[in-house]
Design a protein around this motif. Sequence first.
Motif, PDB file in Angstrom:
ATOM      1  N   TYR A  38       0.786  -1.280  -0.016  1.00  0.00           N
ATOM      2  CA  TYR A  38      -0.058   0.143   0.195  1.00  0.00           C
ATOM      3  C   TYR A  38       0.758   1.244  -0.123  1.00  0.00           C
ATOM      4  O   TYR A  38       0.462   2.406  -0.277  1.00  0.00           O
ATOM      5  CB  TYR A  38      -0.879  -0.048   1.083  1.00  0.00           C
ATOM      6  N   LEU A  39       2.104   1.307   0.250  1.00  0.00           N
ATOM      7  CA  LEU A  39       2.890   2.234   0.323  1.00  0.00           C
ATOM      8  C   LEU A  39       3.087   3.064  -0.950  1.00  0.00           C
ATOM      9  O   LEU A  39       3.034   4.172  -0.896  1.00  0.00           O
ATOM     10  CB  LEU A  39       4.267   2.142   0.754  1.00  0.00           C
TER      11      LEU A  39
ATOM     12  N   GLY B 247      -2.328  10.053  -3.878  1.00  0.00           N
ATOM     13  CA  GLY B 247      -2.140  11.362  -3.023  1.00  0.00           C
ATOM     14  C   GLY B 247      -3.068  11.129  -1.776  1.00  0.00           C
ATOM     15  O   GLY B 247      -3.379  12.184  -1.306  1.00  0.00           O
ATOM     16  N   MET B 248      -3.175   9.916  -1.066  1.00  0.00           N
ATOM     17  CA  MET B 248      -4.049   9.944   0.018  1.00  0.00           C
ATOM     18  C   MET B 248      -3.358   9.331   1.090  1.00  0.00           C
ATOM     19  O   MET B 248      -2.808   8.476   0.907  1.00  0.00           O
ATOM     20  CB  MET B 248      -5.338   9.190  -0.137  1.00  0.00           C
ATOM     21  N   LYS B 249      -3.337  10.211   2.198  1.00  0.00           N
ATOM     22  CA  LYS B 249      -2.473  10.076   3.408  1.00  0.00           C
ATOM     23  C   LYS B 249      -3.199   8.703   3.812  1.00  0.00           C
ATOM     24  O   LYS B 249      -2.488   7.925   5.066  1.00  0.00           O
ATOM     25  CB  LYS B 249      -2.350  10.935   4.600  1.00  0.00           C
TER      26      LYS B 249
ATOM     27  N   SER C 140      -1.209   5.432   4.084  1.00  0.00           N
ATOM     28  CA  SER C 140      -0.111   5.449   5.051  1.00  0.00           C
ATOM     29  C   SER C 140      -0.381   4.926   6.408  1.00  0.00           C
ATOM     30  O   SER C 140       0.265   3.996   6.934  1.00  0.00           O
ATOM     31  CB  SER C 140       0.664   6.464   5.276  1.00  0.00           C
ATOM     32  N   ILE C 141      -1.644   5.228   6.787  1.00  0.00           N
ATOM     33  CA  ILE C 141      -2.090   4.699   7.933  1.00  0.00           C
ATOM     34  C   ILE C 141      -2.584   3.314   7.836  1.00  0.00           C
ATOM     35  O   ILE C 141      -2.281   2.341   8.654  1.00  0.00           O
ATOM     36  CB  ILE C 141      -3.250   5.216   8.413  1.00  0.00           C
ATOM     37  N   LEU C 142      -3.218   3.002   6.674  1.00  0.00           N
ATOM     38  CA  LEU C 142      -3.315   1.690   6.409  1.00  0.00           C
ATOM     39  C   LEU C 142      -2.115   0.471   6.299  1.00  0.00           C
ATOM     40  O   LEU C 142      -1.969  -0.513   6.918  1.00  0.00           O
ATOM     41  CB  LEU C 142      -4.169   1.275   4.945  1.00  0.00           C
ATOM     42  N   ALA C 143      -1.221   1.087   5.745  1.00  0.00           N
ATOM     43  CA  ALA C 143       0.197   0.363   5.591  1.00  0.00           C
ATOM     44  C   ALA C 143       0.639  -0.090   7.025  1.00  0.00           C
ATOM     45  O   ALA C 143       1.057  -1.121   7.379  1.00  0.00           O
ATOM     46  CB  ALA C 143       1.091   0.992   4.460  1.00  0.00           C
ATOM     47  N   GLY C 144       0.437   1.153   7.798  1.00  0.00           N
ATOM     48  CA  GLY C 144       1.479   1.206   8.984  1.00  0.00           C
ATOM     49  C   GLY C 144       0.520  -0.145   9.916  1.00  0.00           C
ATOM     50  O   GLY C 144       1.151  -0.669  10.780  1.00  0.00           O
ATOM     51  N   LEU C 145      -0.813   0.410   9.824  1.00  0.00           N
ATOM     52  CA  LEU C 145      -1.503  -0.558  10.635  1.00  0.00           C
ATOM     53  C   LEU C 145      -1.512  -2.014  10.409  1.00  0.00           C
ATOM     54  O   LEU C 145      -1.223  -2.847  11.522  1.00  0.00           O
ATOM     55  CB  LEU C 145      -2.870  -0.021  10.675  1.00  0.00           C
ATOM     56  N   ARG C 146      -1.447  -2.358   9.173  1.00  0.00           N
ATOM     57  CA  ARG C 146      -1.228  -3.908   8.740  1.00  0.00           C
ATOM     58  C   ARG C 146       0.331  -4.406   9.040  1.00  0.00           C
ATOM     59  O   ARG C 146       0.061  -5.625   9.281  1.00  0.00           O
ATOM     60  CB  ARG C 146      -1.767  -3.821   7.307  1.00  0.00           C
TER      61      ARG C 146
ATOM     62  N   GLY D 216     -12.239   5.455   2.807  1.00  0.00           N
ATOM     63  CA  GLY D 216     -12.089   6.015   1.528  1.00  0.00           C
ATOM     64  C   GLY D 216     -13.269   6.636   0.812  1.00  0.00           C
ATOM     65  O   GLY D 216     -12.970   7.497   0.078  1.00  0.00           O
ATOM     66  N   HIS D 217     -14.138   5.601   0.762  1.00  0.00           N
ATOM     67  CA  HIS D 217     -15.253   6.307  -0.239  1.00  0.00           C
ATOM     68  C   HIS D 217     -15.613   7.648   0.566  1.00  0.00           C
ATOM     69  O   HIS D 217     -16.095   8.529  -0.102  1.00  0.00           O
ATOM     70  CB  HIS D 217     -16.548   5.376  -0.057  1.00  0.00           C
ATOM     71  N   TYR D 218     -15.897   7.575   1.878  1.00  0.00           N
ATOM     72  CA  TYR D 218     -16.227   8.923   2.487  1.00  0.00           C
ATOM     73  C   TYR D 218     -15.395   9.906   2.069  1.00  0.00           C
ATOM     74  O   TYR D 218     -15.775  11.244   1.863  1.00  0.00           O
ATOM     75  CB  TYR D 218     -16.460   8.816   4.134  1.00  0.00           C
ATOM     76  N   LEU D 219     -13.997   9.944   1.991  1.00  0.00           N
ATOM     77  CA  LEU D 219     -12.857  10.884   1.918  1.00  0.00           C
ATOM     78  C   LEU D 219     -13.159  11.422   0.203  1.00  0.00           C
ATOM     79  O   LEU D 219     -12.978  12.529   0.205  1.00  0.00           O
ATOM     80  CB  LEU D 219     -11.675  10.380   2.141  1.00  0.00           C
ATOM     81  N   VAL D 220     -13.493  10.494  -0.467  1.00  0.00           N
ATOM     82  CA  VAL D 220     -13.439  10.807  -2.005  1.00  0.00           C
ATOM     83  C   VAL D 220     -14.904  11.673  -2.056  1.00  0.00           C
ATOM     84  O   VAL D 220     -15.008  12.635  -2.707  1.00  0.00           O
ATOM     85  CB  VAL D 220     -13.574   9.490  -2.680  1.00  0.00           C
ATOM     86  N   PHE D 221     -15.999  11.157  -1.454  1.00  0.00           N
ATOM     87  CA  PHE D 221     -17.212  11.884  -1.302  1.00  0.00           C
ATOM     88  C   PHE D 221     -17.129  13.450  -0.886  1.00  0.00           C
ATOM     89  O   PHE D 221     -17.447  14.296  -1.620  1.00  0.00           O
ATOM     90  CB  PHE D 221     -18.199  11.051  -0.736  1.00  0.00           C
ATOM     91  N   LEU D 222     -16.293  13.409   0.093  1.00  0.00           N
ATOM     92  CA  LEU D 222     -16.031  14.632   0.733  1.00  0.00           C
ATOM     93  C   LEU D 222     -15.060  15.628  -0.353  1.00  0.00           C
ATOM     94  O   LEU D 222     -15.338  16.824  -0.509  1.00  0.00           O
ATOM     95  CB  LEU D 222     -15.339  14.893   1.813  1.00  0.00           C
ATOM     96  N   GLU D 223     -14.237  14.939  -1.173  1.00  0.00           N
ATOM     97  CA  GLU D 223     -13.390  15.781  -1.851  1.00  0.00           C
ATOM     98  C   GLU D 223     -14.107  16.183  -3.343  1.00  0.00           C
ATOM     99  O   GLU D 223     -13.825  17.255  -3.824  1.00  0.00           O
ATOM    100  CB  GLU D 223     -12.210  14.899  -2.528  1.00  0.00           C
ATOM    101  N   GLU D 224     -15.151  15.385  -3.492  1.00  0.00           N
ATOM    102  CA  GLU D 224     -15.954  15.889  -4.982  1.00  0.00           C
ATOM    103  C   GLU D 224     -16.880  16.940  -4.575  1.00  0.00           C
ATOM    104  O   GLU D 224     -17.509  17.640  -5.421  1.00  0.00           O
ATOM    105  CB  GLU D 224     -16.760  14.635  -5.326  1.00  0.00           C
ATOM    106  N   LYS D 225     -17.410  17.024  -3.185  1.00  0.00           N
ATOM    107  CA  LYS D 225     -18.182  18.228  -2.705  1.00  0.00           C
ATOM    108  C   LYS D 225     -17.759  19.566  -2.981  1.00  0.00           C
ATOM    109  O   LYS D 225     -17.114  20.149  -3.408  1.00  0.00           O
ATOM    110  CB  LYS D 225     -18.741  18.186  -1.425  1.00  0.00           C
TER     111      LYS D 225
END
Length: 69
Positions: free
Chosen positions: A8-9, A16-18, A21-27, A60-69
């Motif tokens: 995922y790195l 361009g989504m931080k 990095s959280i997903l990779a570090g957590l896993r 991720g779906h929520y973040l993309v939804f916020l970005e499209e607004k």
Amino acid sequence: MIVIGMHYLPFITLYGMKMFSILAGLRVSIGVVLALYGPDVFRLGGWLTAIILITFAFLGHYLVFLEEK
């Protein structure tokens, strides 16, 4: 979980989504903890992976939804 977490790195710079990095570090960190201190069965790692991926899919779906607004 460690190898899949590391893949995922590149997504951090590609998309361009931080969040990746959280997903990779957590896993990776959960994979190391399970490898060192976890039980000998692989089911726990599979269930944790499923929970993490479903959670981050909705995030991720929520973040993309916020970005499209």
